[in-house]
Design a protein around this motif. Structure first.
Motif, PDB file in Angstrom:
ATOM      1  N   TRP A 508       0.843  -1.205   0.000  1.00 57.36           N
ATOM      2  CA  TRP A 508       0.000   0.000   0.000  1.00 57.36           C
ATOM      3  C   TRP A 508       0.871   1.245   0.000  1.00 57.36           C
ATOM      4  CZ3 TRP A 508      -1.031   2.945   4.795  1.00 57.36           C
ATOM      5  CH2 TRP A 508      -1.975   3.956   4.631  1.00 57.36           C
ATOM      6  N   ALA A 509       1.895   1.264   0.832  1.00 60.47           N
ATOM      7  CA  ALA A 509       2.783   2.425   0.923  1.00 60.47           C
ATOM      8  C   ALA A 509       3.562   2.629  -0.377  1.00 60.47           C
ATOM      9  CB  ALA A 509       3.746   2.259   2.099  1.00 60.47           C
ATOM     10  N   ALA A 513       3.453   6.101  -2.877  1.00 63.52           N
ATOM     11  CA  ALA A 513       4.642   6.949  -2.919  1.00 63.52           C
ATOM     12  C   ALA A 513       4.700   7.810  -4.178  1.00 63.52           C
ATOM     13  CB  ALA A 513       5.903   6.091  -2.813  1.00 63.52           C
ATOM     14  N   ILE A 514       4.944   9.101  -3.983  1.00 63.13           N
ATOM     15  CA  ILE A 514       5.085  10.076  -5.054  1.00 63.13           C
ATOM     16  C   ILE A 514       6.490  10.666  -4.991  1.00 63.13           C
ATOM     17  CG2 ILE A 514       4.248  12.278  -5.980  1.00 63.13           C
ATOM     18  CD1 ILE A 514       2.243  10.046  -6.287  1.00 63.13           C
ATOM     19  N   GLU A 515       7.082  10.861  -6.167  1.00 64.28           N
ATOM     20  CA  GLU A 515       8.432  11.412  -6.227  1.00 64.28           C
ATOM     21  C   GLU A 515       8.439  12.929  -6.083  1.00 64.28           C
ATOM     22  OE1 GLU A 515      10.233  10.430  -9.887  1.00 64.28           O
ATOM     23  OE2 GLU A 515      10.484   8.307  -9.442  1.00 64.28           O
ATOM     24  N   ASP A 516       9.479  13.419  -5.441  1.00 64.54           N
ATOM     25  CA  ASP A 516       9.830  14.839  -5.484  1.00 64.54           C
ATOM     26  C   ASP A 516      11.115  14.907  -6.307  1.00 64.54           C
ATOM     27  OD1 ASP A 516       9.699  17.487  -5.052  1.00 64.54           O
ATOM     28  OD2 ASP A 516      10.115  17.439  -2.904  1.00 64.54           O
ATOM     29  N   ILE A 517      11.156  15.752  -7.331  1.00 65.36           N
ATOM     30  CA  ILE A 517      12.291  15.811  -8.257  1.00 65.36           C
ATOM     31  C   ILE A 517      12.840  17.233  -8.284  1.00 65.36           C
ATOM     32  CG2 ILE A 517      13.061  15.361 -10.617  1.00 65.36           C
ATOM     33  CD1 ILE A 517      10.589  13.606 -10.982  1.00 65.36           C
ATOM     34  N   ASP A 518      14.157  17.371  -8.154  1.00 67.39           N
ATOM     35  CA  ASP A 518      14.738  18.714  -8.212  1.00 67.39           C
ATOM     36  C   ASP A 518      15.220  19.024  -9.632  1.00 67.39           C
ATOM     37  OD1 ASP A 518      17.182  17.493  -8.619  1.00 67.39           O
ATOM     38  OD2 ASP A 518      18.045  18.084  -6.692  1.00 67.39           O
ATOM     39  N   SER A 530       2.561  12.882  -1.482  1.00 70.18           N
ATOM     40  CA  SER A 530       1.925  11.576  -1.326  1.00 70.18           C
ATOM     41  C   SER A 530       0.736  11.739  -0.392  1.00 70.18           C
ATOM     42  CB  SER A 530       2.916  10.553  -0.761  1.00 70.18           C
ATOM     43  OG  SER A 530       4.065  10.475  -1.576  1.00 70.18           O
ATOM     44  N   ILE A 531      -0.465  11.735  -0.969  1.00 71.27           N
ATOM     45  CA  ILE A 531      -1.667  11.990  -0.177  1.00 71.27           C
ATOM     46  C   ILE A 531      -1.853  10.913   0.874  1.00 71.27           C
ATOM     47  CG2 ILE A 531      -4.164  12.254  -0.306  1.00 71.27           C
ATOM     48  CD1 ILE A 531      -3.817  13.268  -3.149  1.00 71.27           C
ATOM     49  N   GLU A 532      -1.597   9.656   0.517  1.00 69.08           N
ATOM     50  CA  GLU A 532      -1.715   8.550   1.466  1.00 69.08           C
ATOM     51  C   GLU A 532      -0.368   8.325   2.158  1.00 69.08           C
ATOM     52  OE1 GLU A 532      -4.630   7.527   1.854  1.00 69.08           O
ATOM     53  OE2 GLU A 532      -5.677   7.995  -0.003  1.00 69.08           O
ATOM     54  N   ARG A 533      -0.348   7.476   3.147  1.00 71.59           N
ATOM     55  CA  ARG A 533       0.837   7.300   3.990  1.00 71.59           C
ATOM     56  C   ARG A 533       1.919   6.466   3.288  1.00 71.59           C
ATOM     57  NH1 ARG A 533      -1.132   9.555   8.398  1.00 71.59           N
ATOM     58  NH2 ARG A 533      -3.371   9.380   8.748  1.00 71.59           N
ATOM     59  N   ILE A 534       3.166   6.869   3.497  1.00 70.51           N
ATOM     60  CA  ILE A 534       4.296   6.179   2.866  1.00 70.51           C
ATOM     61  C   ILE A 534       5.353   5.759   3.893  1.00 70.51           C
ATOM     62  CG2 ILE A 534       3.971   7.416   0.692  1.00 70.51           C
ATOM     63  CD1 ILE A 534       6.432   9.131   1.441  1.00 70.51           C
TER      64      ILE A 534
END
Length: 565
Positions: A508-509, A513-518, A530-534
């Motif tokens: 589920w986690a 998971a959503i990436e943050d990219i620089d 990530s709206i849901e828990r990771i």
């Protein structure tokens, strides 16, 4: 159309065209056709079959549909004339009946079609047919996740019966629902905001629209549980594909696909299924494939032109491709925007068992907020890669609230052993500490390092270092520390060098998971995006920062302190 058996003959001709290849169809539609023909053959050849086929009922449904008019599109104002594909569905739902009580054979229906293939119109005809012509009081509930979704089908029902001269004066609308004069039946739109309306009120028909958009199965469950006293209840799911492979709709899609598959042992005689989708390996640019997902849209010029336009936009703007594949080609796509990892690739790493006894272990900690999920990740390096496990903790007093707000089955996960509660209203870190120590002792593990996110972790890690001799490693939560390990962990998953036991909390986690990219294409997981828990995958990645160096890092358990920057 004329002749008493004309509709039935039309359905048989359609089935023949599907199986001969005259009409191109998905593998699962072919299976549905074969299932229909096999059921007919069983009725014809086996006098002990508990079912019979009512051809007249199929005729009745066809002519009932002609009482309706198209309310929009190129056919607006014309009478509805069901196409063979729609008649095939109707023949299955309404044609097969039980000898014992003349009730319908099928109690559940799953229909998955691409958008704009007259789903709402067909549901409107079906709901009105049952409610207007039923001898007893019928309650039909139309359920979308949002009120707007429920209203779309409800509006199609209302507009359809308004167009019928035959039904003039035989119904009325009040308080947002349709009431039928003959038998006091009702058609009611239902959403999650008003779901309790259907609870315990004996629904006879439950229509769950666009199930792929439902975050949980709560609406479906409420409707189904209220049907137990009905002679011939009908639960209908009608949807396009989606991209949330953790959704209840995808779970149902996998289940019904197995029912259709003749080589699978799963059977359910109460369940009718139609899935129109592109098959694996089909070229989306080949227009001849489009009819597989679009049995109506792909049969007329305006529909084909709409699909061409949608494909062009998707090819020009990659961000639009996910929507085109799910909505227009009816393909389940694991393609979350900025998503960290393919859920399919993660599932492929599942194994049935792994003996961790006596192994070296890297432990990752994500303590998070004391009222939220706290997780411990464990990485066991071995000759073929890395085995991964996790265990999470939640305050006992917040379990009910978190289950309600997060819409996930925390209570089930507790029973399955992936998660447990700590006493009180906040996570007791001494409880977490004891659990880890007991886990290490139980399996005679050799902790190499305890890798931690420094947020609120000072007291915890000092205790693990000073009292128990753990080597602790601070994992700074910025791009310089996390980018390479986060990328490398994903690569190891895709190479199937990561194994796991199918832990539902961890899976589920991973899906959340959503990436943050620089600007330099460094990545890390983002708790803000990530709206849901990771937390579980964050804990695992903390451990992986160091576990990936297993070939060069000593396995000594000497006490020490390393700060990763």
């Amino acid at each position: 159309m004329s002749g008493e058996n004309a509709c039935f003959e039309l359905v048989l001709a359609y089935c023949e065209a599907i199986l001969s290849g005259e009409i191109k169809a998905s593998q699962k539609l072919k299976w549905a056709v074969k299932r229909f023909l096999n059921d007919l053959e069983e009725i014809r050849t086996n006098p002990n079959s508990p079912y019979y086929f009512d051809e007249r009922e199929v005729e009745d449904f066809f002519y009932w549909a002609q009482e309706f008019e198209h309310v929009e599109g190129v056919l607006a104002g014309q009478k509805v004339d069901l196409v063979p594909f729609q008649l095939f569905i109707a023949a299955n739902i309404f044609g097969f009946k039980k000898k014992s009580n003349n009730a319908r054979k099928f109690r559940k229906v799953y229909i998955q079609l691409a958008r704009k293939n007259a789903k709402s119109q067909f549901l409107a005809i079906m709901a009105s047919y049952i409610t207007f012509l039923g001898d007893e009081k019928q309650r039909a509930y139309i359920a979308g996740w949002q009120k707007e979704q429920s209203d779309e089908v409800y509006t199609a029902v209302r507009d359809g019966i308004m167009s019928s001269e035959l039904l003039h004066g035989r119904w009325k609308e009040s308080y947002g629902q349709i009431k039928i004069a003959k038998n006091s039946s009702v058609i009611v739109p239902l959403s999650r905001e008003t779901r309790k309306t259907g609870d315990g009120k004996n629904p006879s028909v439950g229509i769950v629209d666009e199930y792929h958009a439902h975050k949980t199965s709560e609406i479906y469950d409420v409707l189904e549980s209220g049907m137990v006293a009905r002679k011939e209840p009908l639960m209908v799911v009608i949807t396009t594909a989606g991209f949330d492979l953790a959704s209840p709709c995808f779970v149902e899609y996998q289940y019904v696909s197995r029912i259709l598959d003749p080589d699978d042992d799963v059977e359910n005689d109460d369940y009718f299924i139609v899935i129109c989708e592109l098959d694996e390996g089909d070229d989306i640019k080949d227009e001849s494939n489009w009819i597989k997902a679009n049995p109506i849209v792909a049969t007329y010029p305006e529909g084909l032109e709409s699909l061409r336009s949608g494909l062009k936009v998707a090819l020009d703007v990659p961000e639009k491709m996910r929507g085109f594949l799910t909505k227009n080609m009816n393909i389940w796509v694991d393609m979350k925007i900025d998503g960290y990892m393919s859920a399919k690739k993660w599932r492929e790493c599942k194994i049935d068992a792994f003996d961790i006894t006596g192994r070296d272990v890297y432990i990752g900690i994500d303590l998070s907020k004391k009222i939220d999920l706290t997780s411990a990740g464990f990485i066991f390096p071995y000759e073929n890669g890395y085995h991964v496990q996790q265990h999470s903790f939640m305050p006992e007093e917040s379990l009910a609230a978190r289950k309600n707000s997060d819409k996930v089955p925390y209570d089930l996960w507790i029973k399955e052993g992936w998660l447990e509660t700590t006493p009180g209203a906040v996570v007791d870190y001494t409880f977490v500490e004891k659990w880890i120590l007991d886990f290490v002792e139980k399996y005679n593990l050799k902790p190499i390092m305890l890798c931690y996110d420094p947020y609120e972790a000072t007291q915890f890690v000092q205790s693990m270092q000073n009292n128990y001799g753990y080597t602790i490693v601070e994992i700074r939560q910025g791009f310089p520390t996390l980018s390479e390990p986060t990328k490398e962990f994903r690569e190891e998953v895709y190479k199937q060098r990561i194994t796991h036991l199918g832990d539902k909390v961890l899976s589920w986690a991973v899906g959340n998971a959503i990436e943050d990219i620089d600007a330099n294409e460094n990545i890390k997981l983002s708790k803000k995006k990530s709206i849901e828990r990771i937390d579980p995958i964050a804990a695992v990645l903390n451990a992986f920062v160091q576990a990936r160096f297993v070939s060069v890092v000593s396995s000594s358990n000497n006490v020490g302190f390393i700060s990763m920057r």
